[in-house]
Design a protein around this motif. Structure first.
Motif, PDB file in Angstrom:
ATOM      1  N   ALA A   1     -68.672  18.551 -72.032  1.00 57.29           N
ATOM      2  CA  ALA A   1     -69.851  18.606 -72.900  1.00 57.29           C
ATOM      3  C   ALA A   1     -71.121  18.390 -72.102  1.00 57.29           C
ATOM      4  O   ALA A   1     -72.152  19.038 -72.353  1.00 57.29           O
ATOM      5  N   THR A   2     -71.059  17.488 -71.123  1.00 62.24           N
ATOM      6  CA  THR A   2     -72.242  17.252 -70.282  1.00 62.24           C
ATOM      7  C   THR A   2     -72.601  18.510 -69.499  1.00 62.24           C
ATOM      8  O   THR A   2     -73.776  18.894 -69.415  1.00 62.24           O
TER       9      THR A   2
ATOM     10  N   ALA B   1     -68.293  21.215 -77.326  1.00 60.04           N
ATOM     11  CA  ALA B   1     -68.441  19.862 -76.777  1.00 60.04           C
ATOM     12  C   ALA B   1     -67.199  19.020 -77.047  1.00 60.04           C
ATOM     13  O   ALA B   1     -66.744  18.254 -76.193  1.00 60.04           O
TER      14      ALA B   1
ATOM     15  N   PRO C   1     -75.415  15.247 -75.368  1.00 57.10           N
ATOM     16  CA  PRO C   1     -74.114  14.841 -74.817  1.00 57.10           C
ATOM     17  C   PRO C   1     -74.022  13.348 -74.575  1.00 57.10           C
ATOM     18  O   PRO C   1     -72.913  12.801 -74.518  1.00 57.10           O
TER      19      PRO C   1
ATOM     20  N   PHE D   1     -74.089  21.212 -71.974  1.00 55.96           N
ATOM     21  CA  PHE D   1     -75.489  21.000 -72.322  1.00 55.96           C
ATOM     22  C   PHE D   1     -76.397  21.162 -71.105  1.00 55.96           C
ATOM     23  O   PHE D   1     -77.571  21.528 -71.248  1.00 55.96           O
TER      24      PHE D   1
END
Length: 328
Positions: free
Chosen positions: A79-80, A71, A178, A83
């Motif tokens: 990171a978004t 992340a 996130p 996840f």
């Protein structure tokens, strides 16, 4: 030492933190390997069970550290997406081990290919007000409507409840992790990775302390038919362990010592109760681990490792938002 750390840029502080984390995990892994060599000839079932639990918790710590590293390296957008992929795999694992019917296919398509990407898109756009109600309000109304349009009334309530619960845990809960990276906080800009790190470490540490306490303390199972190891004494030990760990790490957060302790205790307590809920779901599904049918269904046990985070992340995220609103 603290003055030296404060002079570093946020990305340098995060890199230093990650190096310290990796070093600690390497030491723990080496220690675990040496202990396993010493106990390799033991046939005591209790020793073998303790070793399995310890290896499970160590893998959780490595997974948490890897997620944190990925992340941080990939930035807020990466990171978004990361996840989002984890949510997809977790939801697939959840649905695979529960019984669904042909009439659920449209609802599942809605969950996987509309609600999941939409939730993470809203996270990426930092529309946090919409993000907090998109699934609990709109998706919970849309899923039964789509199921009803499929024309299959058999076990309607049970089937929809399972799908909604999977969406709630695997998408809604995990999407808060996130979101921590994207919080726009005065005087704490660019340090969202520290909050994610803080969350993962205190929750993992609390869970580890609870597991140890369940072994050492004289316990009275609170939910005997769900989890014979879960007791309030062990739960309080886990919460206390997480609080102490939170106090030790307060310097990487915007909180003072007492606030960090409360935040860590709330996140770990919620995560521990979440693990109990997931244990009940596994009992209902007739499986011991989410990944124990991997050769058949493709489930690899991801939910066993991230279930605690799915429950603790929303509690921690909203506690942080309320803190900054109150502080401002």
């Amino acid at each position: 030492m603290m003055a030296l750390l404060q002079k570093l840029a946020p990305h340098q502080q995060t890199a230093l933190l990650f190096i310290a984390l990796l070093s600690t995990l390497v030491l723990l892994s080496c220690s675990s390997f040496l202990m396993s060599l010493r106990e390799s000839e033991s046939t005591d079932e209790a020793v073998m069970a303790r070793r399995r639990r310890w290896h499970h918790e160590l893998r959780m710590l490595w997974l948490g550290a890897s997620i944190f590293w990925a992340a941080w390296v990939s930035g807020p957008v990466g990171a978004t997406v990361l996840f989002g992929v984890l949510s997809f795999l977790a939801l697939r694992e959840f649905i695979t081990l529960l019984h669904t019917r042909r009439g659920d296919h449209r609802s599942l398509l809605l969950a996987f290919f509309v609600l999941l990407p939409l939730q993470y898109l809203v996270v990426g756009l930092r529309e946090f007000n919409l993000f907090t109600v998109l699934i609990p309000v709109y998706s919970f109304l849309a899923i039964p409507v789509v199921s009803a349009l499929a024309g299959d009334p058999r076990n309607f309530l049970e089937r929809n409840a399972k799908i909604q619960w999977g969406i709630m845990v695997c998408i809604y809960g995990l999407s808060h992790a996130p979101a921590l990276l994207l919080l726009d906080m005065p005087s704490y800009s660019g340090r969202g990775a520290f909050l994610l790190f803080f969350l993962v470490i205190v929750v993992s540490g609390g869970h580890l302390a609870e597991e140890r306490a369940a072994t050492w303390l004289r316990r009275r199972p609170l939910a005997r038919h769900v989890d014979r190891d879960f007791s309030m004494r062990a739960w309080w030990a886990g919460v206390l362990g997480a609080a102490l760990l939170g106090a030790a790490l307060f310097w990487i957060t915007p909180f003072n010592v007492w606030q960090a302790m409360l935040m860590a205790a709330a996140a770990a307590g919620a995560g521990s109760f979440g693990a109990l809920v997931m244990e009940a779901l596994k009992r209902d599904a007739g499986v011991r681990y989410w990944g124990n049918q991997s050769s058949i269904t493709g489930a690899v046990g991801l939910l066993d490792r991230i279930a605690v985070l799915c429950f603790s992340a929303p509690v921690f995220f909203h506690s942080v938002r309320w803190y900054f609103r109150w502080a401002s």
